[in-house]
Design a protein around this motif. Structure first.
Motif, PDB file in Angstrom:
ATOM      1  N   ASP A 222      27.535  34.197  65.556  1.00 18.08           N
ATOM      2  CA  ASP A 222      27.835  34.505  64.160  1.00 18.08           C
ATOM      3  C   ASP A 222      28.332  33.295  63.370  1.00 18.08           C
ATOM      4  N   SER A 223      28.238  32.122  63.949  1.00 14.08           N
ATOM      5  CA  SER A 223      28.616  30.856  63.296  1.00 14.08           C
ATOM      6  C   SER A 223      30.088  30.775  62.934  1.00 14.08           C
ATOM      7  N   SER A 224      30.916  31.605  63.537  1.00 12.48           N
ATOM      8  CA  SER A 224      32.345  31.544  63.245  1.00 12.48           C
ATOM      9  C   SER A 224      33.005  30.352  63.929  1.00 12.48           C
ATOM     10  N   ARG A 225      32.379  29.849  64.994  1.00 15.39           N
ATOM     11  CA  ARG A 225      32.909  28.709  65.727  1.00 15.39           C
ATOM     12  C   ARG A 225      31.770  27.787  66.157  1.00 15.39           C
ATOM     13  N   PHE A 226      32.105  26.529  66.380  1.00 17.04           N
ATOM     14  CA  PHE A 226      31.133  25.628  66.992  1.00 17.04           C
ATOM     15  C   PHE A 226      31.805  24.892  68.140  1.00 17.04           C
ATOM     16  N   VAL A 227      30.985  24.567  69.142  1.00 19.79           N
ATOM     17  CA  VAL A 227      31.495  23.943  70.353  1.00 19.79           C
ATOM     18  C   VAL A 227      30.824  22.590  70.532  1.00 19.79           C
ATOM     19  N   VAL A 228      31.609  21.627  70.970  1.00 19.25           N
ATOM     20  CA  VAL A 228      31.158  20.246  71.088  1.00 19.25           C
ATOM     21  C   VAL A 228      31.286  19.790  72.534  1.00 19.25           C
ATOM     22  N   GLY A 229      30.211  19.250  73.089  1.00 24.11           N
ATOM     23  CA  GLY A 229      30.249  18.642  74.411  1.00 24.11           C
ATOM     24  C   GLY A 229      30.637  17.180  74.295  1.00 24.11           C
TER      25      GLY A 229
ATOM     26  N   ARG B 246      35.224  20.869  73.282  1.00 21.22           N
ATOM     27  CA  ARG B 246      36.166  21.354  72.289  1.00 21.22           C
ATOM     28  C   ARG B 246      35.501  22.441  71.456  1.00 21.22           C
ATOM     29  N   ILE B 247      36.266  23.449  71.087  1.00 20.02           N
ATOM     30  CA  ILE B 247      35.791  24.530  70.235  1.00 20.02           C
ATOM     31  C   ILE B 247      36.550  24.472  68.917  1.00 20.02           C
ATOM     32  N   PHE B 248      35.811  24.555  67.809  1.00 18.26           N
ATOM     33  CA  PHE B 248      36.395  24.450  66.476  1.00 18.26           C
ATOM     34  C   PHE B 248      36.093  25.706  65.658  1.00 18.26           C
ATOM     35  N   HIS B 249      36.989  26.046  64.732  1.00 21.33           N
ATOM     36  CA  HIS B 249      36.716  27.075  63.738  1.00 21.33           C
ATOM     37  C   HIS B 249      35.756  26.496  62.696  1.00 21.33           C
ATOM     38  N   SER B 250      34.669  27.199  62.427  1.00 24.02           N
ATOM     39  CA  SER B 250      33.650  26.670  61.528  1.00 24.02           C
ATOM     40  C   SER B 250      34.148  26.513  60.099  1.00 24.02           C
ATOM     41  N   ASP B 251      34.908  27.476  59.612  1.00 20.48           N
ATOM     42  CA  ASP B 251      35.282  27.485  58.200  1.00 20.48           C
ATOM     43  C   ASP B 251      36.202  26.327  57.829  1.00 20.48           C
ATOM     44  N   THR B 252      37.009  25.869  58.791  1.00 17.23           N
ATOM     45  CA  THR B 252      37.994  24.826  58.492  1.00 17.23           C
ATOM     46  C   THR B 252      37.839  23.575  59.340  1.00 17.23           C
ATOM     47  N   SER B 253      37.038  23.628  60.374  1.00 15.16           N
ATOM     48  CA  SER B 253      36.871  22.566  61.375  1.00 15.16           C
ATOM     49  C   SER B 253      38.153  22.310  62.153  1.00 15.16           C
ATOM     50  N   GLN B 254      39.062  23.275  62.165  1.00 16.32           N
ATOM     51  CA  GLN B 254      40.287  23.129  62.935  1.00 16.32           C
ATOM     52  C   GLN B 254      40.018  23.405  64.418  1.00 16.32           C
TER      53      GLN B 254
ATOM     54  N   LEU C  61      29.538  16.377  79.312  1.00 19.96           N
ATOM     55  CA  LEU C  61      28.754  17.593  79.097  1.00 19.96           C
ATOM     56  C   LEU C  61      27.722  17.318  78.004  1.00 19.96           C
ATOM     57  N   GLY C  62      26.457  17.297  78.410  1.00 19.03           N
ATOM     58  CA  GLY C  62      25.395  17.032  77.451  1.00 19.03           C
ATOM     59  C   GLY C  62      24.995  18.230  76.645  1.00 19.03           C
ATOM     60  N   LEU C  63      25.408  19.432  77.070  1.00 25.63           N
ATOM     61  CA  LEU C  63      25.094  20.651  76.329  1.00 25.63           C
ATOM     62  C   LEU C  63      26.129  21.714  76.669  1.00 25.63           C
ATOM     63  N   VAL C  64      26.665  22.354  75.633  1.00 22.44           N
ATOM     64  CA  VAL C  64      27.577  23.484  75.794  1.00 22.44           C
ATOM     65  C   VAL C  64      27.102  24.584  74.864  1.00 22.44           C
ATOM     66  N   GLN C  65      26.958  25.802  75.379  1.00 19.57           N
ATOM     67  CA  GLN C  65      26.481  26.936  74.594  1.00 19.57           C
ATOM     68  C   GLN C  65      27.448  28.095  74.766  1.00 19.57           C
TER      69      GLN C  65
ATOM     70  N   ALA D 229      30.657  12.782  70.312  1.00 25.87           N
ATOM     71  CA  ALA D 229      30.167  14.135  70.565  1.00 25.87           C
ATOM     72  C   ALA D 229      28.755  14.036  71.130  1.00 25.87           C
ATOM     73  N   LEU D 230      28.554  14.565  72.341  1.00 20.97           N
ATOM     74  CA  LEU D 230      27.244  14.509  72.985  1.00 20.97           C
ATOM     75  C   LEU D 230      26.341  15.649  72.532  1.00 20.97           C
ATOM     76  N   SER D 231      26.933  16.778  72.143  1.00 28.14           N
ATOM     77  CA  SER D 231      26.152  17.917  71.657  1.00 28.14           C
ATOM     78  C   SER D 231      27.027  18.761  70.766  1.00 28.14           C
ATOM     79  N   VAL D 232      26.394  19.581  69.943  1.00 30.30           N
ATOM     80  CA  VAL D 232      27.130  20.518  69.101  1.00 30.30           C
ATOM     81  C   VAL D 232      26.262  21.749  68.873  1.00 30.30           C
ATOM     82  N   THR D 233      26.829  22.933  69.063  1.00 32.97           N
ATOM     83  CA  THR D 233      26.119  24.190  68.836  1.00 32.97           C
ATOM     84  C   THR D 233      27.086  25.211  68.245  1.00 32.97           C
ATOM     85  N   PHE D 234      26.533  26.167  67.491  1.00 32.34           N
ATOM     86  CA  PHE D 234      27.312  27.266  66.942  1.00 32.34           C
ATOM     87  C   PHE D 234      27.209  28.482  67.851  1.00 32.34           C
ATOM     88  N   ASN D 235      28.205  29.356  67.772  1.00 28.21           N
ATOM     89  CA  ASN D 235      28.071  30.646  68.441  1.00 28.21           C
ATOM     90  C   ASN D 235      27.200  31.567  67.596  1.00 28.21           C
TER      91      ASN D 235
END
Length: 380
Positions: free
Chosen positions: A23-30, A36-44, A55-59, A15-21
């Motif tokens: 409301d922190s309901s999801r996080f996205v990984v470069g 890839r986009i994951f659900h925060s509560d379960t990491s699914q 991608l060094g940064l995804v927002q 993972a080159l980067s990781v940020t939350f949206n």
């Protein structure tokens, strides 16, 4: 307490980067091959997009389908001086922004795009074609520090330790002399009314009102210097989380009289109380100087930084003139998301990319925090 073993399937990518949206309901990984986009509560895993480059940064833009992409890693898909606004619902590029120097950060809202360069922040209207709205000069901002809401834009000032607060409705700029040394982290509350800052020393966290720029209080993370990884307010704005390279997660009470907090801190631990300092230092808390009278976190625990190769921090790497591409210096760790008032999520990037879920609860008349579970999320 559930400390179930992590899934041990080997990670195909780092993972080159990781940020939350927002409301922190999801996080996205470069990644070195897309995002890839994951659900925060379960990491699914929710969404995966494959590119032929890194991608060094995804927002993410809240819960909308737009994402801001910046090339990075060993084989960037885009040049370092370009920001791509990706429409994931249509699976295509919506906008492109090019700058003269490398992009260090980007923030995106429904109406604006803020592009962070080493010594400036450029603001554009979110429409096609992008319209340049403003340019603000800053001190060296190797970390790409910047926060954007619909009401406020905040970023480092021209002098080390200062923060510029822009009221977007009027374009007025206020200066907050937050620290005497370079900024290490800053974060706005979800409504934009509160600002938390930490310096590169990482010992003190200060909290300000964005509307008046008044200091509402300060909290002590510790007495030893540390690199603050992440700051995040709770959804109500009445608590603040902080992670650092000490491997600790701290939860602070925030002096925010506008709202009531459903989870109570240690009794007497309000913003005007020295209860935490008294518990920590005893009679020394009566001294009116040094760390003894400071307010400490009311709950803390450790988080996993994982096992990573020793790499320089982004700031040190750029100062030396190497590893200037996003995603090639020390990976992000301890990035905090706060999806609801009693749940804190901590994720990290790198080869050993981990997701951890922490829960706040009442126990014997005080609030404690414990880890409910963890996972190496790229093994999904």
């Amino acid at each position: 307490m559930n400390t179930r073993p992590a899934i041990e399937s080997p990670n195909e990518h780092a993972a080159l980067s990781v940020t939350f949206n927002t409301d922190s309901s999801r996080f996205v990984v470069g990644l070195d091959t897309g995002f890839r986009i994951f659900h925060s509560d379960t990491s699914q895993l929710q969404t995966a997009k494959t590119f032929h480059g890194g991608l060094g940064l995804v927002q993410m833009m809240g819960n909308a389908n737009y994402l801001a992409l910046v090339g990075g890693g060993r084989s960037p898909i885009y040049p370092q001086n370009k920001v791509i606004i990706w429409d994931d619902s249509k699976d295509k590029v919506a906008l492109e922004l090019a700058t003269l120097t490398a992009v260090r950060g980007v923030q995106i809202s429904k109406s604006r795009i803020a592009v962070v360069l080493q010594n400036s922040v450029r603001v554009y209207a979110f429409h096609r074609p992008p319209q340049s709205l403003a340019r603000y000069e800053t001190a060296d901002n190797f970390l790409g520090l910047c926060c954007l809401t619909e009401k406020y834009l905040v970023f480092p000032g021209r002098t080390a330790g200062q923060v510029q607060v822009v009221q977007l409705a009027t374009d007025s700029v206020s200066i907050i002399p937050a620290h005497s040394s370079n900024l290490g982290a800053l974060q706005l509350s979800s409504d934009g009314e509160l600002l938390a800052t930490a310096s590169e020393k990482g010992t003190i966290i200060r909290i300000f009102s964005t509307s008046s720029c008044a200091k509402l209080g300060e909290r002590r993370r510790g007495t030893e210097f540390a690199t603050v990884y992440s700051l995040r307010f709770s959804p109500s704005g009445n608590m603040l989380a902080c992670t650092s390279d000490k491997g600790s997660l701290h939860i602070f009470d925030v002096p925010n009289p506008r709202k009531a907090r459903p989870v109570s801190p240690v009794p007497g631990a309000g913003g005007s109380s020295n209860a935490e300092a008294t518990n920590k230092w005893g009679i020394l808390s009566n001294l009116p100087f040094g760390p003894f009278s400071d307010v400490y976190s009311f709950a803390s625990t450790s988080f996993e930084t994982g096992e990573e190769p020793l790499l320089p921090s982004p700031a040190r790497a750029i100062e030396r003139g190497d590893n200037t591409v996003l995603g090639t210096s020390r990976p992000m760790k301890g990035v905090v998301g706060w999806p609801d008032e009693t749940t804190v999520i901590v994720v990290g990037a790198g080869i050993d990319a981990r997701w951890e879920k922490f829960v706040l609860k009442e126990e014997d008349g005080r609030t404690v925090i414990f880890r409910e579970g963890w996972k190496k999320y790229l093994a999904n």
